[in-house]
Design an enzyme around this catalytic site. Structure first.
Site, short mmCIF file in Angstrom:
data_model
loop_
_atom_site.label_atom_id
_atom_site.label_comp_id
_atom_site.label_asym_id
_atom_site.label_seq_id
_atom_site.Cartn_x
_atom_site.Cartn_y
_atom_site.Cartn_z
N CYS A 1 0.84 -1.18 0.00
CA CYS A 1 0.00 0.00 0.00
C CYS A 1 0.89 1.24 0.00
CB CYS A 1 -0.94 0.00 1.20
SG CYS A 1 -0.11 -0.16 2.80
N LEU B 1 -3.31 -2.11 -1.29
CA LEU B 1 -3.42 -3.10 -2.36
C LEU B 1 -3.44 -4.45 -1.66
CD1 LEU B 1 -3.39 -3.64 -5.45
CD2 LEU B 1 -0.91 -3.85 -5.27
N GLU C 1 5.66 -6.02 2.37
CA GLU C 1 5.33 -7.41 2.70
C GLU C 1 6.41 -7.97 3.62
OE1 GLU C 1 2.55 -8.66 1.79
OE2 GLU C 1 1.96 -7.54 0.00
N ASP D 1 0.19 -9.88 7.80
CA ASP D 1 1.58 -9.63 8.20
C ASP D 1 1.72 -8.29 8.89
OD1 ASP D 1 1.05 -8.28 5.83
OD2 ASP D 1 3.03 -8.60 4.98
#
Length: 641
Positions: free
Chosen positions: A2, A50, A76, A99
């Site tokens: 994001c 996203l 990530e 996560d």
């Protein structure tokens, strides 16, 4: 994946929720699937998401169970499941599979000791309601960007500079030194940005600021060479294969399909080969081609894709298409960008985003396995330096070689002069900076307006950069190749290569992952002897040997091209005309930074073949596009028109 943004105004001055929302609106392309904000008095932050992992439960901001901490996060964490198991053993409980929640729990449990434990790419903001401290952190290699500005007694941050622009009362003045960087290197040298009031948080660093103290920044990771001599060649090759496979497997973690960018080179081919082995379905592999040019890799990529059983998706890129879309490519960046592969990566990302949300890429391999031609050129310059310095004026005769009607001779003459200049520099780090320049000092002397030239161009430019990035004698114990590799890894890669990859992919809401840049893998490669990386004139020796069984016979003997542009060829045709128009019509011509007569001479010399100025003409065109976009942003009337 994001984009994040926030403002710690401090001093008890309230942050309006609509300001944070406006910040996030500017980066909706980074996360079109979800949106969230938190405002707490004089602090507020938000995100655009996203959705890749835990699509339903990963909404941000996420708060700790006691509501003391809250986090927004771009990136990530590939080892979050292992970390989560360790944290659960310590008594922590989770309510999502995200996560992001694991990252926050790791920080709550380990504080700043959490950052080196994370295997991933990230830009993180964590708010502590109790102490009213803001913590920012960026991944070790600088894969994900994070920009900060300190104005009016507060601090603001964002994944992109454009998300800082909505803040009331903030100013953003063009930094002349950054303009000099751009025309010297094709990008701005970090932590500087194109604006005087904005800087980039360095990779592997975290920043903390409270209600009444200045921001404190410290490093939590840095690459270090610790060469091992107790490992055989075959063991190095086998472990390269094993570690790369493990990294790719982790980077394939997603709740959505994952594809790859595939050129004809060993890096992307290795990643794609492992993906094909691990996947239960054919991998979508995306390739850009340049028909009828000297750097078209379509045939090589197609051969590899067929061998691996990939679903191969090709994109032919013609110069007229690149010219008309050049302003759109530059619009993906907040700063002028002359990265050689920005256009093909922008087009590839646009194509891939029509099929999926995540791709794996081969970036980072050249930095950790000594794959750059410029590294070998710099080594040669270091070897020739004593002789060329001893010859003095005789060696300087190369500077006075005449131009002829032969384009090939003129290009060789140009490269020979730059080689001699690099050889006469003091030290290998200075040669690194000279080797990554897109222009020479004598070209900039013709390009810059005289006043600008006098203010910013000095004989010691590369020496000053070397001292700024590597102060003291910290590199004295490293051999020349290691010095070049360390500089590539810590200076050029985050400022240019990774910035380009992030901006072009996220412009199309596509997540680009880089398995070669797991910092654990990077640490391991820095224990590998030089001979396992550079063997004669062959770079990436151990990597080539490791992936050889996976690829078609003869694939590793091809000349490395990568995602490049055929500048010399394109700028002799219609593309040159577009570049001229971008220069003349943008207002950059009247900026007082470049000398119009000098720019005109560069176009003329390139067209005539007396010199290859393709890289510089591309930079001029991109600067013109950026200048025009800034003018429209600052003038609502012009933007509406």
């Amino acid at each position: 994946m994001c984009g994040i943004a926030g403002w710690y105004r401090r001093g008890g001055r309230p942050v309006a929720p609509e300001i944070v929302a406006r910040q996030c609106d500017t980066i909706v392309h980074r996360g079109p699937n979800d949106f969230g904000t938190l405002v707490d008095g004089d602090f507020g932050f938000g995100m655009r998401r996203l959705s890749i992992i835990d699509i339903a439960g990963g909404h941000q901001p996420i708060a700790s169970p006691d509501r003391r901490y809250a986090v927004v996060f771009n990136g990530e964490i590939y080892n979050h499941l292992e970390l989560r198991a360790e944290l659960e053993e310590a008594g922590m409980r989770f309510v999502t599979n995200s996560d992001t929640e694991t990252l926050l729990a790791a920080f709550v449990h380990w504080q700043d000791d959490a950052w080196p434990r994370l295997d991933g790419m990230y830009a993180v903001a964590i708010w502590d309601r109790l102490t009213r401290n803001l913590t920012l952190a960026r991944d070790p290699l600088g894969i994900k960007p994070l920009f900060v500005t300190e104005q009016q007694g507060g601090i603001a941050f964002a994944s992109e500079i454009r998300a800082l622009r909505p803040l009331p009362g903030h100013v953003f003045d063009v930094d002349e030194r950054a303009v000099h960087d751009f025309f010297g290197y094709g990008h701005v040298q970090r932590p500087r940005t194109i604006f005087r009031q904005v800087r980039s948080l360095p990779p592997g660093h975290c920043l903390r600021i409270g209600p009444d103290r200045d921001a404190q920044i410290h490093a939590f990771w840095k690459p270090e060479f610790r060469i091992r001599t107790d490992v055989t060649e075959q063991e190095w090759i086998e472990e390269t294969r094993s570690r790369l496979r493990a990294s790719v497997k982790r980077h394939m973690l997603a709740d959505v399909p994952v594809g790859s960018f595939l050129s004809g080179g060993v890096d992307s081919a290795a990643v794609t080969a492992i993906m094909a082995e691990l996947s239960g379905a054919p991998i979508k592999a995306f390739t850009v081609g340049f028909p009828n040019t000297s750097i078209d890799e379509t045939a090589a990529a197609t051969r590899i894709a067929r061998h691996l059983g990939c679903e191969h998706i090709l994109l032919p890129l013609e110069p007229d298409a690149a010219g008309t879309l050049l302003p759109a490519v530059q619009a993906a960046f907040d700063e002028p960008c002359a990265a050689t592969s920005a256009i093909p990566h922008w087009h590839l990302s646009k194509l891939a985003a029509q099929h999926l949300k995540v791709v794996l890429c081969g970036e980072g391999s050249d930095e950790i396995f000594a794959g750059y031609k410029r590294q070998r050129t710099a080594l040669n310059a270091a070897r020739w330096a004593p002789l060329l310095k001893a010859l003095g004026p005789i060696a300087g005769m190369v500077d006075r070689l005449p131009a002829t009607s032969s384009r090939r001779w003129n290009y060789l003459r140009q490269n020979a002069r730059r080689f001699r200049h690099a050889a006469t520099l003091d030290g290998n780090v200075q040669r690194f900076f000279a080797g990554t320049q897109i222009s020479s000092p004598w070209l900039r002397a013709r390009l810059f307006e005289p006043g600008f030239l006098a203010r910013h161009e000095t004989a010691g430019d590369v020496a000053a950069l070397a001292d700024a990035h590597f102060p003291g004698s910290g590199l004295a114990t490293l051999d020349p190749l290691q010095q070049f590799m360390l500089a590539d890894l810590t200076v050029h890669m985050p400022a240019s290569l990774l910035n380009r990859l992030d901006q072009t992919s996220m412009a199309h809401s596509l997540e680009a992952r880089v398995p070669f840049l797991s910092h654990g893998l990077v640490d391991w490669t820095m224990t590998m002897p030089n001979a396992m990386k550079l063997r004669g004139r062959t770079g990436k020796y151990a990597l080539r040997k490791a992936v050889e069984p996976w690829l078609p016979t003869g694939s590793l003997g091809l000349r490395k091209l990568g995602f490049q542009l055929p500048f010399a060829e394109w700028f002799r045709g219609d593309f040159s005309q577009f570049a001229r128009e971008a220069w003349h019509e943008s207002g950059a011509r009247a900026s007082g930074l470049l000398d119009p007569e000098g720019v005109g001479t560069l176009f003329a010399e390139h067209s005539a073949g007396t010199a290859n100025h393709g890289r510089m003409l591309y930079a001029i065109a991109m600067f013109g596009c950026w200048w025009e976009q800034q003018r429209q942003q600052e003038s609502p009337t012009a933007a509406a028109a």
